[in-house]
Design a protein around this motif. Structure first.
Motif, mmCIF file in Angstrom:
data_model
loop_
_atom_site.group_PDB
_atom_site.id
_atom_site.type_symbol
_atom_site.label_atom_id
_atom_site.label_comp_id
_atom_site.label_asym_id
_atom_site.label_seq_id
_atom_site.Cartn_x
_atom_site.Cartn_y
_atom_site.Cartn_z
ATOM 1 N N VAL A 81 8.660 4.607 5.160
ATOM 2 C CA VAL A 81 9.175 5.040 6.472
ATOM 3 C C VAL A 81 9.715 3.874 7.302
ATOM 4 C CG1 VAL A 81 7.676 7.068 6.592
ATOM 5 C CG2 VAL A 81 6.877 4.895 7.544
ATOM 6 N N VAL A 82 9.501 2.632 6.850
ATOM 7 C CA VAL A 82 10.010 1.493 7.625
ATOM 8 C C VAL A 82 11.070 0.735 6.836
ATOM 9 C CG1 VAL A 82 7.895 1.195 8.970
ATOM 10 C CG2 VAL A 82 8.162 -0.085 6.854
ATOM 11 N N LYS A 83 11.961 0.085 7.578
ATOM 12 C CA LYS A 83 12.985 -0.763 6.958
ATOM 13 C C LYS A 83 12.442 -2.186 6.857
ATOM 14 C CE LYS A 83 16.605 1.877 9.366
ATOM 15 N NZ LYS A 83 15.836 2.426 10.504
ATOM 16 N N GLU A 84 13.010 -2.956 5.953
ATOM 17 C CA GLU A 84 12.595 -4.358 5.797
ATOM 18 C C GLU A 84 12.814 -5.106 7.112
ATOM 19 O OE1 GLU A 84 14.232 -6.381 2.385
ATOM 20 O OE2 GLU A 84 14.115 -4.542 1.199
ATOM 21 N N GLY A 85 11.819 -5.843 7.563
ATOM 22 C CA GLY A 85 11.935 -6.646 8.769
ATOM 23 C C GLY A 85 11.839 -5.872 10.069
ATOM 24 N N GLU A 86 11.553 -4.573 9.985
ATOM 25 C CA GLU A 86 11.556 -3.736 11.186
ATOM 26 C C GLU A 86 10.274 -3.880 12.005
ATOM 27 O OE1 GLU A 86 13.036 0.779 12.243
ATOM 28 O OE2 GLU A 86 11.832 0.505 10.424
ATOM 29 N N VAL A 87 9.155 -4.176 11.348
ATOM 30 C CA VAL A 87 7.870 -4.243 12.055
ATOM 31 C C VAL A 87 7.162 -5.564 11.745
ATOM 32 C CG1 VAL A 87 7.589 -1.742 12.093
ATOM 33 C CG2 VAL A 87 6.611 -3.060 10.190
ATOM 34 N N ASP A 88 6.254 -5.957 12.638
ATOM 35 C CA ASP A 88 5.492 -7.195 12.398
ATOM 36 C C ASP A 88 3.983 -6.958 12.358
ATOM 37 O OD1 ASP A 88 4.852 -6.876 15.108
ATOM 38 O OD2 ASP A 88 6.366 -8.309 15.757
ATOM 39 N N CYS A 89 3.561 -5.714 12.568
ATOM 40 C CA CYS A 89 2.142 -5.362 12.504
ATOM 41 C C CYS A 89 2.019 -3.993 11.847
ATOM 42 C CB CYS A 89 1.544 -5.332 13.915
ATOM 43 S SG CYS A 89 -0.204 -4.902 13.988
ATOM 44 N N VAL A 90 1.078 -3.865 10.912
ATOM 45 C CA VAL A 90 0.867 -2.590 10.213
ATOM 46 C C VAL A 90 -0.587 -2.174 10.377
ATOM 47 C CG1 VAL A 90 0.805 -1.442 7.953
ATOM 48 C CG2 VAL A 90 2.697 -2.981 8.518
ATOM 49 N N THR A 91 -0.793 -0.917 10.762
ATOM 50 C CA THR A 91 -2.136 -0.343 10.816
ATOM 51 C C THR A 91 -2.222 0.806 9.819
ATOM 52 O OG1 THR A 91 -1.450 1.058 12.682
ATOM 53 C CG2 THR A 91 -2.605 -0.968 13.225
ATOM 54 N N ILE A 92 -3.311 0.833 9.062
ATOM 55 C CA ILE A 92 -3.588 1.948 8.142
ATOM 56 C C ILE A 92 -5.064 2.273 8.293
ATOM 57 C CG2 ILE A 92 -3.445 2.856 5.804
ATOM 58 C CD1 ILE A 92 -1.525 0.635 5.077
ATOM 59 N N ALA A 93 -5.373 3.490 8.705
ATOM 60 C CA ALA A 93 -6.765 3.867 8.982
ATOM 61 C C ALA A 93 -7.091 5.227 8.374
ATOM 62 C CB ALA A 93 -7.009 3.900 10.492
ATOM 63 N N GLY A 94 -8.372 5.376 7.989
ATOM 64 C CA GLY A 94 -8.868 6.685 7.577
ATOM 65 C C GLY A 94 -8.545 7.105 6.164
ATOM 66 N N MET A 95 -8.270 6.125 5.293
ATOM 67 C CA MET A 95 -8.007 6.432 3.879
ATOM 68 C C MET A 95 -8.965 5.632 3.015
ATOM 69 S SD MET A 95 -3.890 6.037 3.769
ATOM 70 C CE MET A 95 -2.893 6.460 5.206
ATOM 71 N N GLY A 96 -9.002 5.955 1.732
ATOM 72 C CA GLY A 96 -9.791 5.165 0.801
ATOM 73 C C GLY A 96 -9.151 3.809 0.556
ATOM 74 N N GLY A 97 -9.965 2.835 0.173
ATOM 75 C CA GLY A 97 -9.459 1.488 -0.063
ATOM 76 C C GLY A 97 -8.400 1.427 -1.145
ATOM 77 N N SER A 98 -8.572 2.204 -2.212
ATOM 78 C CA SER A 98 -7.593 2.213 -3.313
ATOM 79 C C SER A 98 -6.232 2.710 -2.827
ATOM 80 C CB SER A 98 -8.073 3.090 -4.466
ATOM 81 O OG SER A 98 -9.226 2.545 -5.051
ATOM 82 N N LEU A 99 -6.243 3.753 -1.999
ATOM 83 C CA LEU A 99 -4.983 4.292 -1.476
ATOM 84 C C LEU A 99 -4.309 3.285 -0.549
ATOM 85 C CD1 LEU A 99 -2.913 6.507 -1.197
ATOM 86 C CD2 LEU A 99 -4.394 7.652 0.465
ATOM 87 N N ILE A 100 -5.083 2.632 0.299
ATOM 88 C CA ILE A 100 -4.515 1.612 1.199
ATOM 89 C C ILE A 100 -3.846 0.514 0.373
ATOM 90 C CG2 ILE A 100 -5.139 -0.257 2.801
ATOM 91 C CD1 ILE A 100 -7.187 1.641 4.053
ATOM 92 N N VAL A 101 -4.521 0.052 -0.670
ATOM 93 C CA VAL A 101 -3.962 -0.997 -1.533
ATOM 94 C C VAL A 101 -2.694 -0.508 -2.233
ATOM 95 C CG1 VAL A 101 -4.413 -2.225 -3.719
ATOM 96 C CG2 VAL A 101 -6.059 -2.339 -1.839
#
Length: 257
Positions: A81-101
């Protein structure tokens, strides 16, 4: 329109740097990015959601808060959902560790401009820590909290541009540590328990690992039913690990003198 964040999301919000361009992956109802936008804490955000229902809810949330100029709800899988260089901080919450990786590994170029990751795995925290270490991220902070009967760990990782600084940081972080009772916390134990969480173990930390030991006990009882030699060897190894974990937890909950 007031937005009330859960304790878990409040903690994540507190770690998002001022003025960030944020990607909140698996944003659900876009509560986090909309809250940060209303607080004037971020300059731009993408609320990414792969499931159509939550994506529509995110769009409604953004529109209802009149934050369309700052927050964009986008439908898609992970970092697509993001373009290269578009963001400088990423949050991922509420998923399993394998899915986050898996999400973080799917398209490495999307992370090239990202300076900070704030990750809250529901399970498999050690998988996330191992990935961060292997992929050249520095684990800077960890927090553990209880909310509504569940225990969550939040991890903050940053890019260290100097390779030597990164190497030294990770070596210090995962260096074998002797506990006062004589037990050694090796790298594998530190990856599992959290190198920073285990430095100053809170009552919530101890509670989590006592609960995990209860699960391990049930696994051990199930393994007792297996009769093959290989299964017996696995059970012996697991029982040894469980016994060591019991000693570690007992040692960590002993007040420091």
């Amino acid at each position: 329109m007031n937005i009330k964040l859960s304790k878990r999301l409040q903690w994540i919000a507190g770690w998002v740097p001022e003025g960030s361009r944020l990607a909140d992956i698996g944003s659900d109802h876009a509560l986090l990015p909309v809250y940060l936008a209303k607080e004037k804490r971020i300059s731009f955000a993408v609320a990414g959601e792969v499931n159509l229902g939550p994506f529509e809810a995110a769009r409604r949330q953004v529109k209802g808060a009149r934050m369309e100029q700052i927050v964009e709800a986008r439908h898609g899988d992970g970092l697509s959902v993001v373009k290269e260089g578009e963001v400088d901080c990423v949050t991922i919450a509420g998923m399993g560790g394998s899915l986050i990786v898996n999400i973080l590994s799917a398209d490495p170029k999307k992370l090239e401009g990202v300076a900070r990751l704030i990750l809250q795995p529901n399970v498999g925290e050690d998988i996330v820590r191992r990935w961060l270490r292997e992929q050249g991220w520095a684990l800077m902070q960890e927090h553990i909290l209880e909310e509504d009967g569940k225990i969550y760990e939040v991890l903050l990782a940053e890019r260290l541009t100097d390779a030597q600084s990164l190497k030294e940081h990770n070596e210090r972080l995962y260096e074998t540590r002797q506990l006062p009772c004589g037990i050694a916390l090796t790298e594998d134990w530190l990856l599992l328990l959290g190198p920073l969480l285990s430095l100053n173990p809170s009552s919530v930390f101890v509670q989590k690992w006592k609960h995990e030991l209860g699960k391990w006990d049930r696994v051990l009882r199930t393994m007792e039913q297996a009769e093959s030699e290989e299964a017996k060897e696995r059970r012996t190894a697991f029982a040894k690990k469980q016994a060591e974990m019991e000693r570690i937890v007992a040692c960590l909950q002993t007040p420091k003198r």
